[in-house]
Design an enzyme around this catalytic site. Structure first.
Site, PDB file in Angstrom:
ATOM      1  N   HIS B 127       0.870  -1.178   0.000  1.00 33.81           N
ATOM      2  CA  HIS B 127       0.000   0.000   0.000  1.00 33.81           C
ATOM      3  C   HIS B 127       0.910   1.232   0.000  1.00 33.81           C
ATOM      4  CE1 HIS B 127      -2.915   2.869   1.760  1.00 33.81           C
ATOM      5  NE2 HIS B 127      -3.851   2.029   1.398  1.00 33.81           N
ATOM      6  N   GLN B 206      -5.063  -4.925   7.092  1.00 33.89           N
ATOM      7  CA  GLN B 206      -6.110  -5.830   6.600  1.00 33.89           C
ATOM      8  C   GLN B 206      -6.192  -7.116   7.402  1.00 33.89           C
ATOM      9  OE1 GLN B 206      -8.274  -4.767   4.738  1.00 33.89           O
ATOM     10  NE2 GLN B 206      -7.282  -2.999   3.809  1.00 33.89           N
ATOM     11  N   LYS B 229     -10.489   0.043  10.662  1.00 33.87           N
ATOM     12  CA  LYS B 229     -10.679  -1.182   9.877  1.00 33.87           C
ATOM     13  C   LYS B 229     -11.027  -2.369  10.778  1.00 33.87           C
ATOM     14  CE  LYS B 229      -8.050  -0.341   5.647  1.00 33.87           C
ATOM     15  NZ  LYS B 229      -7.559   1.039   5.665  1.00 33.87           N
ATOM     16  N   CYS B 367      -4.713   2.462  -3.601  1.00 25.94           N
ATOM     17  CA  CYS B 367      -3.445   2.990  -3.069  1.00 25.94           C
ATOM     18  C   CYS B 367      -2.296   2.029  -3.341  1.00 25.94           C
ATOM     19  CB  CYS B 367      -3.541   3.289  -1.570  1.00 25.94           C
ATOM     20  SG  CYS B 367      -4.736   4.569  -1.207  1.00 25.94           S
TER      21      CYS B 367
END
Lengths: 144, 410
Positions: B127, B206, B229, B367
Site C-alpha cells: 500500500h 487488513q 478497519k 493505493c
C-alpha cells in the site's frame, strides 16, 4: 433499469467512452497538459494548436480511464475545435457548473449540446472529477 | 451455510447503518470493509458515553474526570496488548493511524540504526502507506529501497525476496495481508528475516480483524493496524514494537506527555509507551477501539474468521464461474478480499452501477499504483467482507454484476 444509471450513462456517453473521438496527439501543437486523477489513477494527455487569431485549430487527447472520463474528453475536443479561446473559457465555466449539478445561469451551453449528456454526473458526486479531468487539463494548458 | 446465516442474523442488527436504505429503497450491502469497517452499536454508544460522562484529558490532572479518562485510555491499551498477544503494555503505542505508525518507525529506526547507503526491503504489493514513508528515507538520506517481486498468485516470490538481502539490509517492511489480493504473507518470509537478524515490520491493516494475530508467534518486530478497519473509530492506530527496539529508538514527535523532565537547557524523555505519544492522544477513539476489540472477542475471532472464509470462498467460486470476470491473484486462499474486473468495463462503471443497487464496493487503484502497473490494469474492483456480510448478499451481488455487464455491453 434505474433512472440515475440511465442519466449517467446516456447512449452518447457509452459511445464516446468506447470509441473516443480525436484520440491521439496533435501535430503540430503549441499547447499541452496532462490530466491526472490521483485518487483513481485515470490520466490523459491533451494537445492542441492555437493559431494567431486565438482559435483552437486542432485538439486531441490520449489517455486511459473510465467511460465518463474518456467520453468527457472526447466530447470536449469535439466542442472546442474551431472555437475562440474566450468562448472556450466560457464553455469551461458552464460545463463545471453543469456537472456539479447546477444548470441555471449557463451562458453558452444549452440542452441541445452534446456536453449536456454529462449532466447526470451530478447525481454521483464522486464521479465529478472523472468528468472534469480533461477540462482541468485544458484550463492548465492555457495557463502554462 | 446454515451456521453462517445464523451468525449473520445475530450480528447484522448490531450495526445501525446496515438498516439504511440506499437511494431510499435499496438494502445496503456493504462490501467495502477493507476500506473501513462499519461500527457496532457498542462502539457508537460507548464513545458517546465517554464524552457525556467521563471526558477530560488523560494522564495530566488529578480530578475525577481525568482519572476516569485515563483509566479508559489505559484500559484500551491492555485490550490491544491482549488482542495482539504482546508481552507488555509498553509495546503498544497509540498513534492516529497505521500510516503514522509506519512513518514513526521509518523515521526513528533510521535515526538510530541506519545511514546513507543502507537498505530497506519492501515489495510490489505494498500500500502507498508502506511505500512513501520509506521513499522519504531514500530521498532525504540516500537509503536504498529494494522491492520483492510477486508471483502470479499474488504472493511474494520467496527466492527473489531471499536474494535481496545484503549486509546493508537494515529493515524489512511488508503487508501482512494484501489489500488487493487478500493473500496472507507466507510465514517463511518472517523466518528468513529472523535467520538474517533483520527486523521486520508487518502492515496489519487488513489482517487485524480478519486473522488471529499473535505478534510473539509471528515473530515480527513491529506490527501496525488501524482502529477504523477493526470496527473501531477512525483517528486511532496502533504500533506494536518490541520493547528492545522501542527503547533504543529516539522519540518521534516532541510535546507534552512524552517528557521526563524539562528545563530550558533540555529534556529527558518519558518511559514507554508515553515516549512516543506526544500531545493529547485520540483518547476517546482509543477507548472506542478497545470496545471494538471487546465486540470481536464476544463473537469470537475464530467464528468471525470462519464466517468470512466461508463467504470469501463462496464469492470466489461464484465469480470464477463467470466468463466475463477476471479475478486477480490466482486460485490461492484469500482472506475476506477479492479483486476483479469485468472484462472491458472500467471498475468505476462497475462501482457506480452497483451503488444504485445498494451495493458498496471499492473501485480504483487501492493505493497500490505500482501493483496496478505490474498487473497491467488501470484499476480493479474489490469486494471485501466483514462480520456482517452473508451468502445471500453475495447472490444479490452476482445478479447485479450480470445486469451491469449487460448494461455496458448493450
Amino acid at each position: 433499469m434505474n433512472d440515475l444509471i440511465n442519466d449517467l450513462y446516456q447512449e452518447i456517453i457509452l459511445d464516446h467512452g468506447r470509441e473516443p473521438r480525436n484520440f491521439g496527439e496533435c501535430e503540430p501543437h503549441n499547447k499541452s497538459a496532462d490530466g491526472h486523477n490521483p485518487l483513481c489513477g485515470d490520466s490523459l494527455k491533451l494537445t492542441f494548436l492555437l493559431n494567431d487569431q486565438n482559435i483552437i485549430e486542432d485538439i486531441k487527447f490520449i489517455g486511459e480511464g473510465c467511460a465518463i472520463s474518456l467520453a468527457s474528453a472526447s466530447l470536449m475536443t469535439e466542442k472546442l475545435k474551431g472555437k475562440k479561446i474566450e468562448v472556450a473559457e466560457e464553455i469551461f465555466k458552464d460545463f463545471t457548473n453543469l456537472v456539479s449539478g447546477s444548470d441555471e445561469d449557463l451562458k453558452v451551453l444549452n440542452e441541445e449540446d452534446s456536453l449536456y449528456a454529462l449532466k447526470g454526473v451530478g447525481g454521483f458526486p464522486m464521479r465529478v472529477k472523472c468528468a472534469t479531468m480533461a477540462w482541468h487539463a485544458f484550463n492548465q494548458a492555457l495557463k502554462d | 451455510m446454515d451456521d453462517s446465516k445464523t451468525l449473520n442474523l445475530n450480528v447484522r442488527k448490531d450495526f445501525p447503518i446496515l438498516s439504511k436504505k440506499i437511494l431510499e429503497k435499496k438494502d445496503l450491502i456493504y462490501f467495502d470493509t477493507a476500506a473501513s469497517a462499519q461500527k457496532p452499536n457498542t462502539v457508537i454508544n460507548e464513545t458517546n458515553d465517554f464524552y457525556k460522562n467521563h471526558y477530560s484529558n488523560v494522564s495530566r490532572g488529578v480530578h475525577t474526570l481525568s482519572v476516569e479518562s485515563t483509566f479508559r485510555y489505559e484500559d484500551a491499551r491492555k485490550k490491544v496488548q491482549k488482542f495482539l498477544n504482546a508481552r507488555s503494555e509498553n509495546e503498544i503505542i497509540f498513534t492516529k493511524s497505521a500510516t503514522e505508525g509506519i512513518n514513526l518507525v521509518a523515521q526513528t529506526f533510521y535515526e538510530k540504526f541506519m545511514q546513507k547507503g543502507d537498505e530497506v526491503i519492501l515489495s510490489l504489493i505494498e500500500h502507498h502507506s508502506n511505500l512513501i514513508p520509506w521513499f522519504f528515507l531514500r530521498d532525504k538520506y540516500g537509503v536504498v529501497l529494494k522491492f520483492a517481486n510477486i508471483q502470479p498468485s499474488g504472493e511474494i516470490d520467496i527466492d527473489h525476496f531471499d536474494s535481496l538481502f545484503t549486509d546493508k539490509t537494515k529493515i524489512v517492511s511488508l503487508t501482512h495481508l494484501s489489500n488487493v489480493f487478500g493473500t496472507e504473507l507466507n510465514e517463511k518470509v518472517i523466518s528468513i528475516c529472523k535467520d538474517k537478524r533483520v527486523p521486520i515490520l508487518l502492515d496489519g491493516c487488513q489482517s487485524a480483524a480478519h486473522l488471529k494475530i499473535d505478534v510473539q508467534k509471528l515473530g515480527c518486530d513491529f506490527f501496525v493496524f488501524s482502529g477504523h478497519k477493526t470496527y473501531g473509530p477512525a483517528g486511532i492506530g496502533v504500533l506494536y514494537g518490541t520493547e528492545n527496539l522501542l527503547s533504543e529508538m529516539p522519540p518521534y514527535q516532541g510535546g507534552g506527555g512524552m517528557i521526563g523532565d524539562v528545563s530550558l537547557e533540555g529534556a529527558s524523555y518519558a518511559e514507554l509507551p508515553a515516549k512516543y505519544e506526544a500531545g493529547t492522544p485520540p483518547l476517546v477513539e482509543a477507548h472506542g477501539l478497545g470496545i471494538a476489540i471487546d465486540y470481536m472477542n464476544k463473537i469470537g475471532l475464530d467464528n468471525i474468521i470462519e464466517h468470512e472464509n466461508e463467504i470469501t470462498k463462496y464469492a470466489f467460486n461464484k465469480l470464477n464461474e463467470i466468463d466475463f470476470i477476471e479475478i486477480h491473484g490466482g486460485d490461492n486462499k484469500r482472506n475476506s478480499i477479492i479483486s476483479f474486473n469485468i472484462k472491458n468495463v472500467h471498475s468505476h462503471e462497475v462501482s457506480s452501477f452497483l451503488d444504485v443497487e445498494g451495493i458498496a464496493i471499492r473501485a480504483g487503484h487501492h493505493c497500490c499504483q505500482p501493483l496496478m502497473k505490474h498487473l497491467g490494469v488501470n484499476s480493479t474492483a474489490r469486494l471485501s467482507f466483514g462480520v456482517y456480510n452473508s451468502l445471500e448478499e453475495v447472490d444479490k451481488f452476482v445478479i447485479a454484476l450480470h445486469k451491469c455487464k449487460e448494461f455496458f455491453n448493450k
